[in-house]
Design a protein around this motif. Sequence first.
Motif, PDB file in Angstrom:
ATOM      1  N   GLU A 111       0.827  -1.210   0.000  1.00  0.00           N
ATOM      2  CA  GLU A 111       0.000   0.000   0.000  1.00  0.00           C
ATOM      3  C   GLU A 111       0.859   1.258   0.000  1.00  0.00           C
ATOM      4  N   ARG A 115       1.080   4.283  -2.970  1.00  0.00           N
ATOM      5  CA  ARG A 115       1.003   5.738  -2.724  1.00  0.00           C
ATOM      6  C   ARG A 115       2.278   6.444  -3.177  1.00  0.00           C
ATOM      7  N   SER A 121      -5.691   5.106  -4.961  1.00  0.00           N
ATOM      8  CA  SER A 121      -6.070   4.042  -4.030  1.00  0.00           C
ATOM      9  C   SER A 121      -6.923   3.046  -4.793  1.00  0.00           C
TER      10      SER A 121
END
Length: 152
Positions: A111, A115, A121
């Motif tokens: 994750e 980013r 997302s």
Amino acid sequence: MADQPTAPAAPSGLAIVVFAGGFDRVHYALVMASAAAATNRPVTLFFTGRALLALRREDEAGAPGWHGLDPADDGSAPAERDRFFTGNGLAGFDELLSACVALGVTVMACEMGIRALGLPSGAPLRPDVPVTAGGVVTFLNDAPKGGAMLFV
């Protein structure tokens, strides 16, 4: 007769952190993962950094996301290097990734890496690859206990 020392046990599984975005490196991580899974070892692939491009969905023109990986070690574009491999009887990128899926390799997308690349997302990832989203803690908890860990 003296007791013979016992050889250390082979690692029971394999966890690979795939963070380099060069085509050859990601391709070889898939080679290692599929080979380990084919020998009945549990395997986790943790994609982060530019290597995450390997999991991107096709673009509007139909080109696989892995075409956006960095050039191969010889400077060739990923698609060109893949054609070279398949033309010489080696497994291509999609074949290896499909083998990993079929053999039950756990594929994780970092994750933080998503980013850091500025991807939205829930980035559009390949629909044919079941991807688990998570961070480093998730990866470490999922990695096969007693297994080897490689960084590619």
